[in-house]
Write a protein that holds these residues in place. Structure first.
Motif, PDB file in Angstrom:
ATOM      1  N   ALA A  35       0.834  -1.203   0.000  1.00 30.48           N
ATOM      2  CA  ALA A  35       0.000   0.000   0.000  1.00 30.48           C
ATOM      3  C   ALA A  35       0.872   1.259   0.000  1.00 30.48           C
ATOM      4  CB  ALA A  35      -0.934  -0.002   1.207  1.00 30.48           C
ATOM      5  N   ALA A  36       1.986   1.238   0.733  1.00 30.45           N
ATOM      6  CA  ALA A  36       2.883   2.398   0.756  1.00 30.45           C
ATOM      7  C   ALA A  36       3.533   2.623  -0.606  1.00 30.45           C
ATOM      8  CB  ALA A  36       3.954   2.210   1.828  1.00 30.45           C
ATOM      9  N   VAL A  37       3.917   1.545  -1.286  1.00 31.35           N
ATOM     10  CA  VAL A  37       4.482   1.678  -2.632  1.00 31.35           C
ATOM     11  C   VAL A  37       3.447   2.281  -3.585  1.00 31.35           C
ATOM     12  CG1 VAL A  37       5.323   0.361  -4.630  1.00 31.35           C
ATOM     13  CG2 VAL A  37       6.210  -0.127  -2.354  1.00 31.35           C
ATOM     14  N   ASN A  38       2.205   1.805  -3.505  1.00 30.08           N
ATOM     15  CA  ASN A  38       1.143   2.375  -4.342  1.00 30.08           C
ATOM     16  C   ASN A  38       0.897   3.839  -3.997  1.00 30.08           C
ATOM     17  OD1 ASN A  38       0.384   0.224  -6.085  1.00 30.08           O
ATOM     18  ND2 ASN A  38      -0.528  -0.790  -4.325  1.00 30.08           N
ATOM     19  N   ALA A  39       0.975   4.186  -2.716  1.00 35.89           N
ATOM     20  CA  ALA A  39       0.797   5.578  -2.310  1.00 35.89           C
ATOM     21  C   ALA A  39       1.891   6.451  -2.911  1.00 35.89           C
ATOM     22  CB  ALA A  39       0.809   5.688  -0.788  1.00 35.89           C
ATOM     23  N   LEU A  40       3.123   5.960  -2.865  1.00 35.68           N
ATOM     24  CA  LEU A  40       4.222   6.740  -3.441  1.00 35.68           C
ATOM     25  C   LEU A  40       4.070   6.899  -4.949  1.00 35.68           C
ATOM     26  CD1 LEU A  40       7.214   5.337  -1.370  1.00 35.68           C
ATOM     27  CD2 LEU A  40       6.052   7.536  -1.109  1.00 35.68           C
ATOM     28  N   LEU A  41       3.584   5.877  -5.625  1.00 30.01           N
ATOM     29  CA  LEU A  41       3.345   5.989  -7.068  1.00 30.01           C
ATOM     30  C   LEU A  41       2.245   7.008  -7.365  1.00 30.01           C
ATOM     31  CD1 LEU A  41       3.578   2.242  -8.139  1.00 30.01           C
ATOM     32  CD2 LEU A  41       5.197   4.074  -8.677  1.00 30.01           C
ATOM     33  N   LEU A  42       1.187   6.983  -6.567  1.00 32.88           N
ATOM     34  CA  LEU A  42       0.117   7.965  -6.758  1.00 32.88           C
ATOM     35  C   LEU A  42       0.618   9.389  -6.476  1.00 32.88           C
ATOM     36  CD1 LEU A  42      -2.961   6.138  -5.195  1.00 32.88           C
ATOM     37  CD2 LEU A  42      -2.714   6.888  -7.568  1.00 32.88           C
ATOM     38  N   LEU A  43       1.404   9.534  -5.416  1.00 29.94           N
ATOM     39  CA  LEU A  43       1.926  10.864  -5.086  1.00 29.94           C
ATOM     40  C   LEU A  43       2.886  11.361  -6.162  1.00 29.94           C
ATOM     41  CD1 LEU A  43       2.479  10.464  -1.245  1.00 29.94           C
ATOM     42  CD2 LEU A  43       0.713  11.812  -2.393  1.00 29.94           C
ATOM     43  N   ARG A  44       3.684  10.468  -6.719  1.00 31.82           N
ATOM     44  CA  ARG A  44       4.585  10.882  -7.797  1.00 31.82           C
ATOM     45  C   ARG A  44       3.788  11.295  -9.032  1.00 31.82           C
ATOM     46  NH1 ARG A  44       9.939  10.468  -9.876  1.00 31.82           N
ATOM     47  NH2 ARG A  44       9.864  10.175 -12.125  1.00 31.82           N
ATOM     48  N   GLY A  45       2.757  10.520  -9.356  1.00 32.11           N
ATOM     49  CA  GLY A  45       1.905  10.889 -10.487  1.00 32.11           C
ATOM     50  C   GLY A  45       1.208  12.220 -10.266  1.00 32.11           C
ATOM     51  N   THR A  47       2.357  14.747  -8.435  1.00 30.10           N
ATOM     52  CA  THR A  47       3.304  15.857  -8.529  1.00 30.10           C
ATOM     53  C   THR A  47       3.717  16.116  -9.976  1.00 30.10           C
ATOM     54  OG1 THR A  47       5.156  14.365  -8.099  1.00 30.10           O
ATOM     55  CG2 THR A  47       4.215  15.513  -6.209  1.00 30.10           C
ATOM     56  N   MET A  48       3.769  15.079 -10.781  1.00 30.00           N
ATOM     57  CA  MET A  48       4.163  15.257 -12.183  1.00 30.00           C
ATOM     58  C   MET A  48       3.034  15.858 -13.011  1.00 30.00           C
ATOM     59  SD  MET A  48       6.432  11.888 -12.869  1.00 30.00           S
ATOM     60  CE  MET A  48       7.088  12.467 -14.425  1.00 30.00           C
ATOM     61  N   GLY A  49       1.791  15.452 -12.696  1.00 30.11           N
ATOM     62  CA  GLY A  49       0.669  15.913 -13.492  1.00 30.11           C
ATOM     63  C   GLY A  49      -0.136  17.024 -12.856  1.00 30.11           C
ATOM     64  N   GLY A  50       0.107  17.296 -11.590  1.00 28.67           N
ATOM     65  CA  GLY A  50      -0.645  18.345 -10.911  1.00 28.67           C
ATOM     66  C   GLY A  50      -2.097  17.985 -10.676  1.00 28.67           C
ATOM     67  N   ASN A  51      -2.401  16.702 -10.540  1.00 23.75           N
ATOM     68  CA  ASN A  51      -3.771  16.249 -10.369  1.00 23.75           C
ATOM     69  C   ASN A  51      -4.099  16.138  -8.886  1.00 23.75           C
ATOM     70  OD1 ASN A  51      -6.216  14.873 -10.410  1.00 23.75           O
ATOM     71  ND2 ASN A  51      -5.650  13.750 -12.260  1.00 23.75           N
ATOM     72  N   ARG A  52      -5.072  16.919  -8.428  1.00 21.35           N
ATOM     73  CA  ARG A  52      -5.431  16.940  -7.007  1.00 21.35           C
ATOM     74  C   ARG A  52      -6.144  15.671  -6.577  1.00 21.35           C
ATOM     75  NH1 ARG A  52      -7.367  23.129  -6.832  1.00 21.35           N
ATOM     76  NH2 ARG A  52      -5.280  24.027  -6.743  1.00 21.35           N
ATOM     77  N   LEU A  53      -6.916  15.055  -7.469  1.00 18.50           N
ATOM     78  CA  LEU A  53      -7.589  13.808  -7.111  1.00 18.50           C
ATOM     79  C   LEU A  53      -6.573  12.695  -6.856  1.00 18.50           C
ATOM     80  CD1 LEU A  53     -10.580  13.810  -9.625  1.00 18.50           C
ATOM     81  CD2 LEU A  53     -10.666  14.208  -7.170  1.00 18.50           C
ATOM     82  N   MET A  54      -5.548  12.646  -7.670  1.00 18.59           N
ATOM     83  CA  MET A  54      -4.508  11.643  -7.484  1.00 18.59           C
ATOM     84  C   MET A  54      -3.731  11.924  -6.191  1.00 18.59           C
ATOM     85  SD  MET A  54      -1.705  10.313 -10.250  1.00 18.59           S
ATOM     86  CE  MET A  54      -2.907   9.980 -11.506  1.00 18.59           C
ATOM     87  N   LEU A  55      -3.522  13.185  -5.882  1.00 16.57           N
ATOM     88  CA  LEU A  55      -2.863  13.557  -4.642  1.00 16.57           C
ATOM     89  C   LEU A  55      -3.685  13.091  -3.439  1.00 16.57           C
ATOM     90  CD1 LEU A  55      -0.556  15.109  -3.213  1.00 16.57           C
ATOM     91  CD2 LEU A  55      -2.039  17.117  -3.305  1.00 16.57           C
ATOM     92  N   ALA A  56      -4.978  13.315  -3.491  1.00 13.82           N
ATOM     93  CA  ALA A  56      -5.854  12.872  -2.400  1.00 13.82           C
ATOM     94  C   ALA A  56      -5.830  11.358  -2.270  1.00 13.82           C
ATOM     95  CB  ALA A  56      -7.277  13.361  -2.639  1.00 13.82           C
ATOM     96  N   GLY A  57      -5.845  10.648  -3.389  1.00 15.58           N
ATOM     97  CA  GLY A  57      -5.761   9.190  -3.355  1.00 15.58           C
ATOM     98  C   GLY A  57      -4.448   8.714  -2.769  1.00 15.58           C
ATOM     99  N   GLY A  58      -3.352   9.382  -3.108  1.00 15.92           N
ATOM    100  CA  GLY A  58      -2.049   9.017  -2.562  1.00 15.92           C
ATOM    101  C   GLY A  58      -1.966   9.240  -1.064  1.00 15.92           C
TER     102      GLY A  58
END
Length: 118
Positions: A35-45, A47-58
């Motif tokens: 789950a932590a690895v998936n969170a880091l992938l979501l957070l990286r996505g 930050t790269m795309g500037g997507n707030r929904l993905m940030l919230a999911g991360g």
């Protein structure tokens, strides 16, 4: 008081007091790591795309990973009488399921937003 007896034997079965909590702790720890690895992938996505929904999911996924790790560690460290009461708490399972559904919904909405050019 005697322990359980082996079938066809006159002696009680050997006790196994610590292995089950240890296996449970290890299983929750492995799940928390994934789950932590998936969170880091979501957070990286995010930050790269500037997507707030993905940030919230991360962020939710990171919280979920911490909860899972604490749950597993708590199962290992609690004393025997409290371990049973702690293990019967279904609220943490319901909360975990709710967070997973929320993460899935946020990720799906984020993907739809990206694919639609938003």
């Amino acid at each position: 008081m005697t322990g359980p007896r082996l079938r066809g034997a006159d002696r009680p079965a050997p006790p196994d007091p610590g292995l089950q909590p240890e296996r449970t702790c290890l299983a929750w720890s492995r799940t928390a790591f994934v789950a932590a690895v998936n969170a880091l992938l979501l957070l990286r996505g995010a930050t790269m795309g500037g997507n707030r929904l993905m940030l919230a999911g991360g962020v939710l996924c990171l919280i979920l990973a911490g909860m899972m790790w604490l749950w597993g560690y708590g199962r290992l460290t609690l004393d025997k009488p409290r371990r049973t009461a702690f293990g019967q708490g279904r609220w943490i399972m319901a909360l975990t399921a709710l967070i997973l559904v929320s993460i899935s919904a946020l990720t799906a909405l984020s993907a739809l937003n990206v694919f639609n050019g938003g």
